[in-house]
Motif scaffolding. Structure first.
Motif, PDB file in Angstrom:
ATOM      1  N   MET A  90      -3.284   3.754 -10.875  1.00  0.00           N
ATOM      2  CA  MET A  90      -3.079   3.683  -9.422  1.00  0.00           C
ATOM      3  C   MET A  90      -4.268   3.048  -8.729  1.00  0.00           C
ATOM      4  N   VAL A 110       0.844  -1.200   0.000  1.00  0.00           N
ATOM      5  CA  VAL A 110       0.000   0.000   0.000  1.00  0.00           C
ATOM      6  C   VAL A 110       0.877   1.247   0.000  1.00  0.00           C
ATOM      7  N   LEU A 161      -4.126  -0.199  -6.416  1.00  0.00           N
ATOM      8  CA  LEU A 161      -4.621  -0.138  -5.036  1.00  0.00           C
ATOM      9  C   LEU A 161      -5.749  -1.143  -4.833  1.00  0.00           C
ATOM     10  N   VAL A 164      -4.185  -4.580  -4.583  1.00  0.00           N
ATOM     11  CA  VAL A 164      -3.479  -4.730  -3.306  1.00  0.00           C
ATOM     12  C   VAL A 164      -4.475  -4.981  -2.187  1.00  0.00           C
ATOM     13  N   MET A 165      -5.583  -4.228  -2.206  1.00  0.00           N
ATOM     14  CA  MET A 165      -6.551  -4.381  -1.121  1.00  0.00           C
ATOM     15  C   MET A 165      -7.395  -5.628  -1.297  1.00  0.00           C
ATOM     16  N   GLY A 191      -2.037  -5.399   2.394  1.00  0.00           N
ATOM     17  CA  GLY A 191      -1.608  -4.444   3.406  1.00  0.00           C
ATOM     18  C   GLY A 191      -1.650  -5.034   4.811  1.00  0.00           C
ATOM     19  N   VAL A 201       2.295   1.775  -3.441  1.00  0.00           N
ATOM     20  CA  VAL A 201       1.358   2.413  -4.368  1.00  0.00           C
ATOM     21  C   VAL A 201       1.330   3.915  -4.136  1.00  0.00           C
ATOM     22  N   MET A 202       1.302   4.324  -2.858  1.00  0.00           N
ATOM     23  CA  MET A 202       1.247   5.752  -2.558  1.00  0.00           C
ATOM     24  C   MET A 202       2.520   6.455  -3.022  1.00  0.00           C
TER      25      MET A 202
END
Lengths: 185, 112
Positions: A65, A27, A69, A72-73, A78, A30-31
């Motif tokens: 993005m 996470v 995200l 990933v979630m 995360g 990604v940010m």
């Protein structure tokens, strides 16, 4: 002043890129990648490519993005428990080889850039006085000589949409049976 | 902005090397895909640096660089979509996104 802004944006994008590679939590990666993209978009803007800066923010900072995200979630990456389980052990020689390859690529590129003697014209424009507007010239090129490539890109996007749906479709039965179904269909 | 083209190209080289390092060193497939995005961005930056140099030398805008960057962005979007779909498909089979669990034959590995 504007030049200083370039170096600030460059520093931000390099630091964020390092953060993408280094941070253990996807996470955070990604940010950091988002920060890097925004820094690069600022550089596009400063170099006079306003349309590409907008595209960079919209497509990279927005669409790609969100896609990253989302995955990933969706895969719960995360979560600290998942992270601890996924954490592979990187052996010393693997680390050394990886760093050596990336470092030598950097060295080759830097030597090539530094040894190339480019002329230094005046770049001091943000929006050029007279001349062809960059967006107009880009549109004329894209729908003129490069129209076939443009249509190819749209075909590629369509094929991707279909392919991704096929790939990510939940398999109803065993993989072999699903493959047979697809062959017969 | 009156920054010389070399500095743009050096930034592009640094970003490309960072992306390459991430691609080679990270085990998480999602982070590997992100590293590829970083490398594509570095290539875009080099394209634009070249376009800017040519435009300034020619005195008018040379459109080939921006056009190429647009195509690269389209391909990057495609690559992210396909790559992440593959990651999801892999996760369904192995319950992990670690590249260590990827076997060359695609067979379910007995070692793990």
């Amino acid at each position: 002043m504007v030049d200083l802004l370039f170096y600030v944006a460059a520093g931000v994008s390099v630091l964020c890129a390092l953060g993408v590679v280094v941070s253990a939590n996807p996470v955070q990666s990604v940010m950091m990648l988002l920060g890097s993209f925004v820094g690069i978009a600022l550089i596009y803007l400063l170099a006079g490519f306003q349309f590409l800066a907008a595209i960079q923010i919209l497509v990279y900072g927005g669409a790609i993005m969100v896609l990253f995200l989302f995955v990933v979630m969706l895969l719960n990456q995360g979560d600290p428990v998942v992270l601890a389980r996924e954490q592979g052990v990187l052996r010393k020689e693997q680390l050394a080889v990886g760093l050596a390859v990336a470092g030598s690529a950097l060295a080759v590129l830097l030597v090539a850039v530094v040894r190339t003697d480019l002329p230094r014209p005046i770049f001091g424009y943000l929006w050029p006085e007279g001349g062809l507007d960059p967006l107009l010239g880009m549109a004329q090129a894209m729908f003129g000589p490069y129209v076939l490539a443009f249509e190819g890109a749209s075909v590629l996007l369509l094929a991707t949409a279909v392919g991704v749906m096929t790939l990510a479709k939940r398999q109803r039965s065993t993989p072999v049976a699903a493959a047979n179904e697809e062959v017969s269909a | 902005m009156n920054v010389p083209t070399e500095h743009l190209l050096i930034l592009s080289a640094i970003l490309f090397a960072i992306g390459m390092g991430g691609f080679l060193l990270r085990r998480n497939m999602i982070v590997v895909l992100m590293s590829i995005e970083l490398m594509l961005n570095a290539a875009n930056l080099a394209f634009l640096a070249g376009a800017r140099q040519h435009s300034a030398q020619a005195g008018h805008w040379v459109a080939e660089g921006p056009v190429m960057v647009t195509f690269v962005i389209a391909v990057a979007a495609v690559e992210a979509a396909v790559g992440l779909a593959l990651v999801i498909a892999f996760y369904r089979r192995k319950q992990t996104v670690s590249l260590d669990r990827l076997s060359p034959t695609g067979a379910t590995s007995k070692a793990n």
